[in-house]
Enzyme design. Structure first.
Site, PDB file in Angstrom:
ATOM      1  N   CYS A  67      -3.220  18.218  66.845  1.00  0.00           N
ATOM      2  CA  CYS A  67      -3.917  17.748  66.602  1.00  0.00           C
ATOM      3  C   CYS A  67      -3.721  17.409  64.926  1.00  0.00           C
ATOM      4  O   CYS A  67      -3.025  18.362  64.696  1.00  0.00           O
ATOM      5  CB  CYS A  67      -5.364  19.007  66.432  1.00  0.00           C
ATOM      6  N   ARG A  95       1.567  11.522  65.557  1.00  0.00           N
ATOM      7  CA  ARG A  95       1.347  13.346  66.246  1.00  0.00           C
ATOM      8  C   ARG A  95       0.836  12.978  67.276  1.00  0.00           C
ATOM      9  O   ARG A  95       1.161  14.276  68.455  1.00  0.00           O
ATOM     10  CB  ARG A  95       0.698  13.740  65.193  1.00  0.00           C
ATOM     11  N   TRP A 119      -6.612  16.200  69.949  1.00  0.00           N
ATOM     12  CA  TRP A 119      -5.204  15.829  71.631  1.00  0.00           C
ATOM     13  C   TRP A 119      -6.242  17.424  72.440  1.00  0.00           C
ATOM     14  O   TRP A 119      -5.928  18.242  72.378  1.00  0.00           O
ATOM     15  CB  TRP A 119      -4.346  16.892  71.112  1.00  0.00           C
ATOM     16  N   ASN A 172      -7.489  22.996  64.424  1.00  0.00           N
ATOM     17  CA  ASN A 172      -6.117  22.427  65.112  1.00  0.00           C
ATOM     18  C   ASN A 172      -5.617  24.229  66.242  1.00  0.00           C
ATOM     19  O   ASN A 172      -6.374  24.933  65.377  1.00  0.00           O
ATOM     20  CB  ASN A 172      -4.839  22.369  64.164  1.00  0.00           C
ATOM     21  N   GLY A 173      -5.323  24.140  67.249  1.00  0.00           N
ATOM     22  CA  GLY A 173      -5.356  25.292  67.672  1.00  0.00           C
ATOM     23  C   GLY A 173      -6.513  26.269  68.554  1.00  0.00           C
ATOM     24  O   GLY A 173      -7.420  25.320  69.011  1.00  0.00           O
ATOM     25  N   GLU A 199      18.465  14.635  78.819  1.00  0.00           N
ATOM     26  CA  GLU A 199      17.518  14.074  78.215  1.00  0.00           C
ATOM     27  C   GLU A 199      17.357  12.815  78.615  1.00  0.00           C
ATOM     28  O   GLU A 199      15.895  12.232  77.967  1.00  0.00           O
ATOM     29  CB  GLU A 199      18.530  14.434  77.122  1.00  0.00           C
ATOM     30  N   LYS A 236      13.466  11.376  77.898  1.00  0.00           N
ATOM     31  CA  LYS A 236      13.117   9.591  77.135  1.00  0.00           C
ATOM     32  C   LYS A 236      12.649   8.986  77.911  1.00  0.00           C
ATOM     33  O   LYS A 236      11.290   7.730  77.920  1.00  0.00           O
ATOM     34  CB  LYS A 236      14.442   9.352  76.444  1.00  0.00           C
ATOM     35  N   GLU A 273       8.519   9.920  78.760  1.00  0.00           N
ATOM     36  CA  GLU A 273       7.591  10.158  78.238  1.00  0.00           C
ATOM     37  C   GLU A 273       7.321   8.898  77.791  1.00  0.00           C
ATOM     38  O   GLU A 273       6.115   8.612  77.728  1.00  0.00           O
ATOM     39  CB  GLU A 273       8.804  10.878  76.685  1.00  0.00           C
ATOM     40  N   HIS A 306      22.600  18.445  96.957  1.00  0.00           N
ATOM     41  CA  HIS A 306      21.682  19.010  98.047  1.00  0.00           C
ATOM     42  C   HIS A 306      20.436  18.856  97.615  1.00  0.00           C
ATOM     43  O   HIS A 306      19.811  20.356  97.960  1.00  0.00           O
ATOM     44  CB  HIS A 306      22.167  20.751  97.068  1.00  0.00           C
ATOM     45  N   LYS A 361       3.363  14.635  68.835  1.00  0.00           N
ATOM     46  CA  LYS A 361       4.524  15.113  68.502  1.00  0.00           C
ATOM     47  C   LYS A 361       5.100  16.836  68.356  1.00  0.00           C
ATOM     48  O   LYS A 361       6.046  17.026  67.804  1.00  0.00           O
ATOM     49  CB  LYS A 361       4.691  14.572  66.650  1.00  0.00           C
TER      50      LYS A 361
HETATM   51  C1  F6R Z   1      10.815  14.637  73.138  1.00  0.00           C
HETATM   52  C2  F6R Z   1      10.384  15.726  72.380  1.00  0.00           C
HETATM   53  C3  F6R Z   1       9.724  17.473  72.972  1.00  0.00           C
HETATM   54  C4  F6R Z   1      10.544  18.031  71.776  1.00  0.00           C
HETATM   55  C5  F6R Z   1       9.466  19.542  72.824  1.00  0.00           C
HETATM   56  C6  F6R Z   1      10.199  19.859  70.936  1.00  0.00           C
HETATM   57  O1  F6R Z   1      10.957  13.321  73.029  1.00  0.00           O
HETATM   58  O2  F6R Z   1       9.899  15.621  71.674  1.00  0.00           O
HETATM   59  O3  F6R Z   1      10.372  17.627  73.861  1.00  0.00           O
HETATM   60  O4  F6R Z   1      11.805  18.102  71.769  1.00  0.00           O
HETATM   61  O5  F6R Z   1       8.707  19.827  72.832  1.00  0.00           O
HETATM   62  O6  F6R Z   1       9.742  20.095  69.645  1.00  0.00           O
HETATM   63  P1  F6R Z   1      10.311  20.840  68.183  1.00  0.00           P
HETATM   64  O7  F6R Z   1      11.836  20.538  68.562  1.00  0.00           O
HETATM   65  O8  F6R Z   1       9.374  19.966  67.830  1.00  0.00           O
HETATM   66  O9  F6R Z   1      10.131  22.301  68.912  1.00  0.00           O
END
Ligand code: F6R
Length: 608
Positions: free
Chosen positions: A2, A27, A74, A100-101, A481, A485, A488, A504, A603
């Site tokens: 949010c 975000r 959100w 927010n929260g 990773e 990616k 996502e 396994h 974000k």
């Molecule tokens: C993946 C991504 C998330 C963040 C995770 C931690 O592309 O962006 O998996 O890495 O939410 O976020 P931070 O680094 O802001 O603590």
């Protein structure tokens, strides 16, 4: 997640609030809304993008006023509907609130307020807080907010306005970021500095349990107990150009290509080549504790956790200190043992991730030295740590983290060398690794030059719904990773795992034409990875290998190869991840997805 933006000053609030919401669009959100005080409160809300809200406002007369607040939501409590979008109101007193929260005790408060005759129009916890402030209002908004927040458990960043006080904006925070930008005769409050910097670069972050009352002529900061506090005013360093797209189509694409420049910034002034030394101003006061450290716990989530896992390998391999990377969310709740000499490193791009913050606080309470590897300067986690090292990769706007990952690995390599050189590592060995680090940005540039080839390889496979990503050693986290990616932003199901683990169980998934991406660069486990490649191909899987330049042999063994320059194995994830980032990007674009606004994602995840 949010986003909040609020304004009080002499300009029309509405266009300013919309601009602020747009700046925070990256975000992630699902609905938006805005309230302006124009004698009475005028509220407009819409499901979907900020553009939908703008469209609705075009047909709405009024909304003229110089005090207002706005929100991108959100969903947590209640579905994505206009009724659940913020601002929420209390009509008895005429209050509008954005939040927010999560208010954890909202159910109890709702029952109490219903008994008092309040009628609710949404399923949200936020509406409960708006009504509670209305219920406790006795002619002073600031005091009503303080009183309400004393009854609340959970996390919040809020902005509140009230018809009876047309000059006043009240904001507060606990556990969710909020910042007050100070302009000339105007104030812009936002949960993200990107909504402030076009107006002013002077700002202060609210601390937990702080409330600020803002009018056109000044502000007053206090705690929820009404004890005055003096905020620390700081200079925002964000440059608007950094959050513009420039020649790129998407922020994710821009940030992938920005990695060489970003990493040069990360390393600048921190490496003393001839002495084989690493200079980290933030850690110098704790050098002794680090040399004597008996165990390092690295905590993070998502991409940050993958970087932390590489940190774990580096710390054990080079600094010879026991290390473990953990999901912050699991560490926090599993009653962890923190012995003397334990150092906890919170790894986070945003510095606001609720799980990572909670893990850090848990570790601190149990006596650990708390360090941060954070990108956003002045963020909550950065402020809560004893010391730390900033990534310096610039604002990361793309929801899918890219340059923060390579920045995190680079900083963890710096911390490893900082410790290793003071423990066991010779000057020569350290200088060799420093040279390798300094060469990484140029090498990433060379990988980016293969963008067209990477797109063509991706195009061959991006109609497949199941992918595997496999790697060993330092590139096992890279495989995780790569899979994250792809999931996502292209919504393709992908699994990352250690290449050896495939036998396994997951090998059962492999069928004709299933794409399997192998990180098969030259390193200690190269031969083993080659055997795993053979196992996949024997079952009809199509292998895309990320291999080291000059490895012509591998071409005969796989369907497609993407080459990366040779580099010290410990640093190789900074290179091998780049083709995986570009593959995910191209797969999403080819499949027609909005790369910078992936569905359901935010974000920074500021709820646990
Ligand atoms: C993946 C991504 C998330 C963040 C995770 C931690 O592309 O962006 O998996 O890495 O939410 O976020 P931070 O680094 O802001 O603590």
């Amino acid at each position: 997640m949010c986003g909040i933006v609020a304004y009080v000053g002499s300009k029309q609030a509405r266009p300013l609030l919309i601009e602020g919401l747009k700046r925070m669009e990256y975000r992630g959100y699902d609905s938006a809304g805005l309230a302006v005080l124009n004698g009475k409160l005028e509220v407009c809300r819409a499901v979907g993008r900020v553009a939908m809200l703008e469209e609705k406002l075009e047909d709405a007369p009024g909304f003229e006023g110089t005090l207002g607040l706005a929100h991108t939501r959100w969903a947590t409590h209640g579905g994505v509907t206009e009724a659940n979008a913020h601002p929420h109101r209390d009509d008895k007193v005429g209050i509008a609130l954005v939040h927010n929260g999560i208010i954890e005790n909202y159910a109890v408060l709702k029952t109490y307020l219903k008994e008092k005759g309040h009628q609710f129009h949404s399923e949200t916890d936020t509406e409960v807080l708006a009504m509670l402030i209305g219920e406790l209002y006795e002619g002073d908004l600031e005091h009503a907010v303080q009183a309400a927040l004393r009854e609340v458990t959970g996390a919040y960043a809020i902005a509140v306005i009230c018809e009876r006080e047309p000059d006043t904006l009240v904001c507060a925070r606990k556990g969710s970021p909020l910042m007050v930008g100070i302009g000339a005769g105007e104030y812009v409050v936002a949960s993200d500095p990107s909504a402030i910097v076009s107006h002013t670069t002077q700002a202060f972050p609210l601390d937990d349990y702080n409330v600020v009352k803002i009018t056109r002529t000044g502000f007053r900061s206090s705690t929820v107990e009404n004890v005055s506090v003096t905020p620390k005013i700081m200079q925002l360093e964000m440059d608007l150009e950094q959050i513009d797209l420039g020649r790129f189509q998407h922020f994710m694409q821009k940030e992938i290509f920005e990695q060489p420049a970003a990493l040069r910034n990360t390393l600048r002034g921190r490496l003393q080549r001839t002495e084989g030394k690493v200079v980290l101003g933030g850690l110098s006061a704790y050098a002794k504790e680090l040399v004597r450290a008996r165990r390092i716990v690295l905590a993070g989530q998502g991409t940050a956790l993958h970087a932390a896992m590489i940190g774990e390998y580096m710390l054990e391999d080079l600094a010879k200190v026991p290390a473990v990377a953990e999901y912050a969310s699991e560490f926090r709740y599993r009653n962890p043992i923190i012995e003397d000499g334990t150092v906890v490193i919170a790894v986070s791009q945003s510095g606001e991730t609720a799980d990572t913050l909670a893990a850090l606080n848990e570790a601190k309470d149990r006596g650990a030295l708390a360090l941060g590897v954070i990108n956003v300067v002045g963020s909550t986690i950065a402020r809560e740590t004893d010391a730390g090292v900033y990534l310096r990769v610039g604002p990361e706007v793309g929801v899918a983290s890219t340059k923060a990952f390579t920045g995190q690995v680079a900083v963890l390599a710096l911390i490893t060398l900082f410790m290793a050189r003071r423990r066991f590592m010779s000057t020569e060995a350290s200088t060799r690794l420093i040279d390798e680090m300094l060469a990484v940005p140029d090498k990433i540039e060379r990988i980016c030059e293969q963008d067209t080839h990477i797109r063509d390889v991706t195009a061959k496979y991006c109609d497949r719904e199941n992918w595997l990503f496999l790697g060993r050693g330092y590139n096992y986290p890279t495989a995780l990773e790569g899979a994250l990616k792809l999931k996502e932003i292209s919504y393709i199901h992908a699994e990352g795992m250690p290449a050896a683990e495939m036998k396994h169980g997951p090998i059962a998934l492999i069928n004709e034409g299933m794409p399997a991406v192998f990180i098969a660069n030259k390193g200690r486990q190269y031969e083993k990875v080659m055997s795993n490649i053979a196992e996949v191909r024997a079952r009809g899987g199509h292998v895309i290998a990320v291999a080291t330049e000059g490895d012509t042999e591998i071409k005969k063994q796989v369907e497609d190869v993407i080459y990366v320059p040779d580099v010290a194995e410990q640093l190789s994830p900074m290179l091998t991840v780049v083709p995986l980032q570009l593959m995910a990007y191209h797969a999403a674009v080819i499949r027609g997805h909005d790369v910078d606004k992936p569905r359901n994602l935010a974000k920074s995840v500021t709820v646990e």
